[in-house]
Design an enzyme around this catalytic site. Structure first.
Site, short mmCIF file in Angstrom:
data_model
loop_
_atom_site.label_atom_id
_atom_site.label_comp_id
_atom_site.label_asym_id
_atom_site.label_seq_id
_atom_site.Cartn_x
_atom_site.Cartn_y
_atom_site.Cartn_z
N ASN A 22 -9.97 -0.28 -0.43
CA ASN A 22 -8.51 -0.20 -0.39
C ASN A 22 -7.95 -0.77 -1.69
O ASN A 22 -8.01 -1.98 -1.91
CB ASN A 22 -7.99 -0.97 0.82
CG ASN A 22 -6.48 -0.88 0.98
OD1 ASN A 22 -5.76 -0.46 0.08
ND2 ASN A 22 -5.98 -1.31 2.12
N HIS B 201 -3.34 7.30 1.97
CA HIS B 201 -3.72 5.96 1.53
C HIS B 201 -5.14 5.68 2.01
O HIS B 201 -5.49 6.01 3.15
CB HIS B 201 -2.75 4.93 2.08
CG HIS B 201 -3.20 3.52 1.87
ND1 HIS B 201 -3.60 3.04 0.65
CD2 HIS B 201 -3.33 2.48 2.75
CE1 HIS B 201 -3.96 1.78 0.78
NE2 HIS B 201 -3.80 1.42 2.04
N CYS C 148 0.80 -1.23 0.00
CA CYS C 148 0.00 0.00 0.00
C CYS C 148 0.84 1.28 0.00
O CYS C 148 0.32 2.36 -0.31
CB CYS C 148 -0.96 0.00 1.19
SG CYS C 148 -2.10 -1.40 1.19
#
Length: 324
Positions: A281, A251, A114
């Site tokens: 996500n 993020h 990520c």
């Protein structure tokens, strides 16, 4: 005169198929209320059968090039941030290079899960600053739906597929924090936390792809601490205060983590780019997707100061300060 990497184009791609929380609730024991309360996620995009990570990346890169009015053969470097490559090798970036029609320069992948897009920005920024490249594409692209255990409600509800890209060009600057472009990037990792977030397969270990495994509470706790530290480092490195930041582009993993970062900067949520409710996500794609959305709808204005912040498996984490 020092060189600085400026964003001259941006692009994004999201697969057509959308799964809402209610649709997921028909596949696994969960509910829209359970997912929204814990994560803020309401839906996610899922890649079609046969649609590869490279396909998503190519679409995002093409849009970035078109918006900048730049041909693929003017690009010196492609850095593709992904944890879900098309194949073990070659790099997905080389497939993107070929499909774009770019026959010069270099293309390679960066794997920091990520945090991948921030890592990719740092790599490209350094290439541009030292003059090893003049124009670079940085793309975050993921098909996380391919590595999810759809019987594990603790993980499968959290992720989605997508790609986002920025086109960077080296431009001369005065070297101060008032110049446009990437002011700084800050990268970190701590491999001791491998077991908190990983995929239980790979060529060398199991000869299989494996599935994502996560200790949610442990990841949440570390994310709040580490992302906060990365924010503080970025501000200090550029002699900035929280009040100098116009936009936080974090993020997109969990709305509660995002709210904690905004609180640390004393920024109202109206100055935070949030896409997790619609994208879930998307790992390395989440920040560039958020950048593209905010730039496309006019929220981001020239010379505004952006703070990018991420954390991923490894653990990896990092931040970047960008004057738009």
């Amino acid at each position: 005169m020092p060189l600085r990497a400026q964003v001259i184009g941006h692009g994004a791609y999201l697969p057509e198929t959308i799964w809402t929380n209610d649709e997921l609730a028909r596949k696994v024991e969960t509910s829209d209320d359970w997912i929204v309360k814990r994560t803020g996620i309401r839906q996610r995009h899922i890649a079609a059968e046969g649609e590869l990570t490279s396909d998503l990346a190519v679409a995002a890169c093409r849009q970035a090039l078109e918006r900048a009015g730049v041909s693929a053969n003017s690009v010196d470097l492609i850095v593709c941030a992904t944890a879900t490559p098309d194949e073990t090798f070659p790099a997905t970036a080389t497939r993107v290079q070929a499909q774009l029609g770019m026959t010069r320069g270099a293309a390679f992948d960066v794997q920091a899960v990520c945090s991948g897009f921030v890592y990719g920005l740092a790599v490209a920024d350094n290439f541009l600053r030292v003059g090893q490249a003049k124009t670079a594409l940085v793309v975050g692209a993921e098909t996380f739906s391919r590595i999810l255990d759809w019987n594990d409600r603790g993980t499968c509800v959290l992720f989605g597929d997508g790609a986002g890209a920025v086109l960077l060009r080296a431009q001369g600057c005065n070297g101060g924090n008032g110049d446009r472009g990437l002011l700084s990037t800050h990268l970190y990792s701590d491999g001791r936390h491998h077991d908190a977030l990983y995929v239980d397969g790979g060529p060398s270990s199991t000869q299989t792809t494996g599935y994502l495994r996560m200790e949610g509470r442990e990841v949440f706790r570390h994310a709040v601490v580490r992302m906060s530290e990365a924010i503080d480092t970025a501000l200090e490195a550029n002699d900035l205060t929280p009040g100098d930041i116009d936009w936080l582009v974090p993020h997109q993993a969990n709305v509660r983590i995002i709210e904690a970062m905004a609180k640390r900067l004393n920024l109202p949520m109206e100055r935070v780019v949030v896409t997790v409710d619609r994208h879930a996500n998307t790992s390395a794609a989440s920040i560039p997707l958020a950048l593209d959305e905010a730039a496309s709808d006019g929220r981001l204005q020239a010379n505004e100061l952006l703070l990018l912040d991420a954390m991923g498996g490894g653990f990896t984490w990092g931040s970047a300060v960008l004057r738009w």
